[in-house]
Design an enzyme around this catalytic site. Sequence first.
Site, PDB file in Angstrom:
ATOM      1  N   ASN A   1       0.875  -1.180   0.000  1.00 24.60           N
ATOM      2  CA  ASN A   1       0.000   0.000   0.000  1.00 24.60           C
ATOM      3  C   ASN A   1       0.909   1.226   0.000  1.00 24.60           C
ATOM      4  O   ASN A   1       1.524   1.540   1.013  1.00 24.60           O
ATOM      5  CB  ASN A   1      -0.886  -0.022   1.254  1.00 24.60           C
ATOM      6  CG  ASN A   1      -1.656   1.271   1.452  1.00 24.60           C
ATOM      7  OD1 ASN A   1      -1.732   2.106   0.544  1.00 24.60           O
ATOM      8  ND2 ASN A   1      -2.228   1.451   2.628  1.00 24.60           N
ATOM      9  N   TRP A   2       0.958   1.883  -1.151  1.00 26.39           N
ATOM     10  CA  TRP A   2       1.892   3.009  -1.285  1.00 26.39           C
ATOM     11  C   TRP A   2       1.385   4.284  -0.613  1.00 26.39           C
ATOM     12  O   TRP A   2       2.106   5.276  -0.542  1.00 26.39           O
ATOM     13  CB  TRP A   2       2.169   3.282  -2.764  1.00 26.39           C
ATOM     14  CG  TRP A   2       3.132   2.310  -3.393  1.00 26.39           C
ATOM     15  CD1 TRP A   2       3.721   1.234  -2.790  1.00 26.39           C
ATOM     16  CD2 TRP A   2       3.628   2.345  -4.739  1.00 26.39           C
ATOM     17  NE1 TRP A   2       4.552   0.603  -3.688  1.00 26.39           N
ATOM     18  CE2 TRP A   2       4.509   1.253  -4.883  1.00 26.39           C
ATOM     19  CE3 TRP A   2       3.392   3.183  -5.835  1.00 26.39           C
ATOM     20  CZ2 TRP A   2       5.174   0.996  -6.092  1.00 26.39           C
ATOM     21  CZ3 TRP A   2       4.046   2.918  -7.035  1.00 26.39           C
ATOM     22  CH2 TRP A   2       4.931   1.832  -7.156  1.00 26.39           C
ATOM     23  N   LYS A   3       0.119   4.290  -0.182  1.00 27.01           N
ATOM     24  CA  LYS A   3      -0.451   5.503   0.427  1.00 27.01           C
ATOM     25  C   LYS A   3      -0.226   6.692  -0.517  1.00 27.01           C
ATOM     26  O   LYS A   3      -0.312   6.507  -1.717  1.00 27.01           O
ATOM     27  CB  LYS A   3       0.150   5.709   1.824  1.00 27.01           C
ATOM     28  CG  LYS A   3       0.053   4.418   2.658  1.00 27.01           C
ATOM     29  CD  LYS A   3       0.315   4.593   4.113  1.00 27.01           C
ATOM     30  CE  LYS A   3       0.150   3.238   4.810  1.00 27.01           C
ATOM     31  NZ  LYS A   3       0.198   3.327   6.257  1.00 27.01           N
TER      32      LYS A   3
ATOM     33  N   HIS B   1      -9.189   1.353   5.052  1.00 33.23           N
ATOM     34  CA  HIS B   1      -7.903   1.498   5.745  1.00 33.23           C
ATOM     35  C   HIS B   1      -8.080   2.435   6.948  1.00 33.23           C
ATOM     36  O   HIS B   1      -8.863   3.378   6.896  1.00 33.23           O
ATOM     37  CB  HIS B   1      -6.853   2.051   4.787  1.00 33.23           C
ATOM     38  CG  HIS B   1      -5.478   2.007   5.358  1.00 33.23           C
ATOM     39  ND1 HIS B   1      -5.002   2.971   6.203  1.00 33.23           N
ATOM     40  CD2 HIS B   1      -4.488   1.083   5.239  1.00 33.23           C
ATOM     41  CE1 HIS B   1      -3.764   2.650   6.574  1.00 33.23           C
ATOM     42  NE2 HIS B   1      -3.428   1.514   5.999  1.00 33.23           N
TER      43      HIS B   1
ATOM     44  N   GLU C   1      -6.405   4.807   7.989  1.00 31.94           N
ATOM     45  CA  GLU C   1      -6.197   6.237   7.698  1.00 31.94           C
ATOM     46  C   GLU C   1      -7.448   6.851   7.077  1.00 31.94           C
ATOM     47  O   GLU C   1      -7.738   8.033   7.282  1.00 31.94           O
ATOM     48  CB  GLU C   1      -4.953   6.404   6.798  1.00 31.94           C
ATOM     49  CG  GLU C   1      -3.677   6.174   7.598  1.00 31.94           C
ATOM     50  CD  GLU C   1      -2.523   5.573   6.812  1.00 31.94           C
ATOM     51  OE1 GLU C   1      -2.519   5.656   5.569  1.00 31.94           O
ATOM     52  OE2 GLU C   1      -1.606   5.011   7.466  1.00 31.94           O
TER      53      GLU C   1
ATOM     54  N   GLU D   1      -4.927  -4.717  10.675  1.00 31.34           N
ATOM     55  CA  GLU D   1      -3.889  -3.706  10.855  1.00 31.34           C
ATOM     56  C   GLU D   1      -4.119  -2.973  12.178  1.00 31.34           C
ATOM     57  O   GLU D   1      -4.938  -2.058  12.243  1.00 31.34           O
ATOM     58  CB  GLU D   1      -3.924  -2.689   9.711  1.00 31.34           C
ATOM     59  CG  GLU D   1      -3.651  -3.291   8.352  1.00 31.34           C
ATOM     60  CD  GLU D   1      -3.064  -2.263   7.389  1.00 31.34           C
ATOM     61  OE1 GLU D   1      -2.095  -2.615   6.719  1.00 31.34           O
ATOM     62  OE2 GLU D   1      -3.554  -1.122   7.330  1.00 31.34           O
TER      63      GLU D   1
ATOM     64  N   GLY E   1       3.084   2.539  10.616  1.00 29.09           N
ATOM     65  CA  GLY E   1       4.030   3.634  10.417  1.00 29.09           C
ATOM     66  C   GLY E   1       4.770   4.029  11.680  1.00 29.09           C
ATOM     67  O   GLY E   1       5.424   5.064  11.723  1.00 29.09           O
TER      68      GLY E   1
ATOM     69  N   SER F   1       3.944  -1.947  10.113  1.00 30.70           N
ATOM     70  CA  SER F   1       5.412  -2.001  10.282  1.00 30.70           C
ATOM     71  C   SER F   1       6.021  -3.346   9.884  1.00 30.70           C
ATOM     72  O   SER F   1       6.970  -3.806  10.505  1.00 30.70           O
ATOM     73  CB  SER F   1       5.801  -1.625  11.711  1.00 30.70           C
ATOM     74  OG  SER F   1       5.449  -0.272  11.973  1.00 30.70           O
TER      75      SER F   1
ATOM     76  N   GLY G   1       3.070  -0.962   4.151  1.00 30.88           N
ATOM     77  CA  GLY G   1       3.087   0.450   3.783  1.00 30.88           C
ATOM     78  C   GLY G   1       4.494   0.885   3.411  1.00 30.88           C
ATOM     79  O   GLY G   1       5.000   0.588   2.330  1.00 30.88           O
ATOM     80  N   GLY G   2       5.153   1.578   4.334  1.00 34.47           N
ATOM     81  CA  GLY G   2       6.461   2.183   4.074  1.00 34.47           C
ATOM     82  C   GLY G   2       7.465   1.281   3.372  1.00 34.47           C
ATOM     83  O   GLY G   2       8.130   1.701   2.416  1.00 34.47           O
TER      84      GLY G   2
HETATM   85  P1  13P Z   1       3.423   0.597   7.517  1.00 34.84           P
HETATM   86  O1  13P Z   1       3.914  -0.691   6.895  1.00 34.84           O
HETATM   87  O2  13P Z   1       4.100   1.805   6.955  1.00 34.84           O
HETATM   88  O3  13P Z   1       3.403   0.529   8.999  1.00 34.84           O
HETATM   89  O4  13P Z   1       1.892   0.749   7.057  1.00 34.84           O
HETATM   90  C1  13P Z   1       1.037  -0.331   7.190  1.00 34.84           C
HETATM   91  C2  13P Z   1      -0.205  -0.028   6.445  1.00 34.84           C
HETATM   92  O5  13P Z   1      -0.957   0.843   6.825  1.00 34.84           O
HETATM   93  C3  13P Z   1      -0.486  -0.797   5.222  1.00 34.84           C
HETATM   94  O6  13P Z   1      -1.771  -0.568   4.766  1.00 34.84           O
END
Ligand code: 13P
Length: 252
Positions: free
Chosen positions: A11-13, A98, A100, A170, A176, A216, A237-238
């Site tokens: 997930n590149w956000k 998600h 967020e 999640e 993050g 993470s 994510g990251g």
């Molecule tokens: P991180 O891997 O950056 O913690 O993010 C997880 C995430 O929200 C994937 O959707």
Amino acid sequence: MSARKPLMAGNWKMFKTPAQTAEFFEKFLPLVSASTHADVLICPPFVDLAAAVSAAAGSNVAVGAQNCFWETKEGAFTGEVSAPMIKAAGCSAVIIGHSERRQFFGETDATVLKRTQAALASGLLPVVCVGERLEERESGKTEDVLRTQFTDGIAPLSADDFAKIVIAYEPVWAIGTGKVATPEMAADAHRCLRSLVEAKYGKDAAQAVRILYGGSVKPDNVKGLMAQVDIDGSLVGGASLDPVGFASIVNF
Ligand code: 13P
């Protein structure tokens, strides 16, 4: 080993331009071209989908969006993107609900359900996200939160529809933050979700549904997470932004 094929999803956000997307795929594809042990999915921002779909054409990597609107007919909905449009752009999946989106954009279990139904009606694989916040975990409410999110956001789906979704657990406090849930903590939550699925849809559905862990996930902790029987993949994510790092996660 379960019969469930792992799904390793990025997930590149709100990261990367179309040019950076093309660059990523050029480096990433050769590193995962032999990775038949898992399904691989990248979910870039909307403006990068065309570049991603074109770069991934003919490869074993699928492309998905990070959200879709619940109205499937085109119309006057400024700023929204429909599931049929995402499908027509060459995507096969979409992340829904998600944390967020829940935190910053007013997403609720009710809108998660509607978006999931729109995705299913359009032939997309919905990756439906659930997870507790820090204060909820600390006050011992993790299972209550998961039950409510499941009951209101997922369980109204028909059995046929449910068979076509993926769930992503999640924990919000692990996103993050570098604070990964221990494999045992994640496994507990996954077991809880699978038992909710079993109570609603039966044993076969509970054994069949893929439940991803997100929060993470990094190259150095993915193996311990994936070793848990109830963890069927990761939503990253990251660490999915770097082609070499994400390939090593895919190839855990
Ligand atoms: P991180 O891997 O950056 O913690 O993010 C997880 C995430 O929200 C994937 O959707």
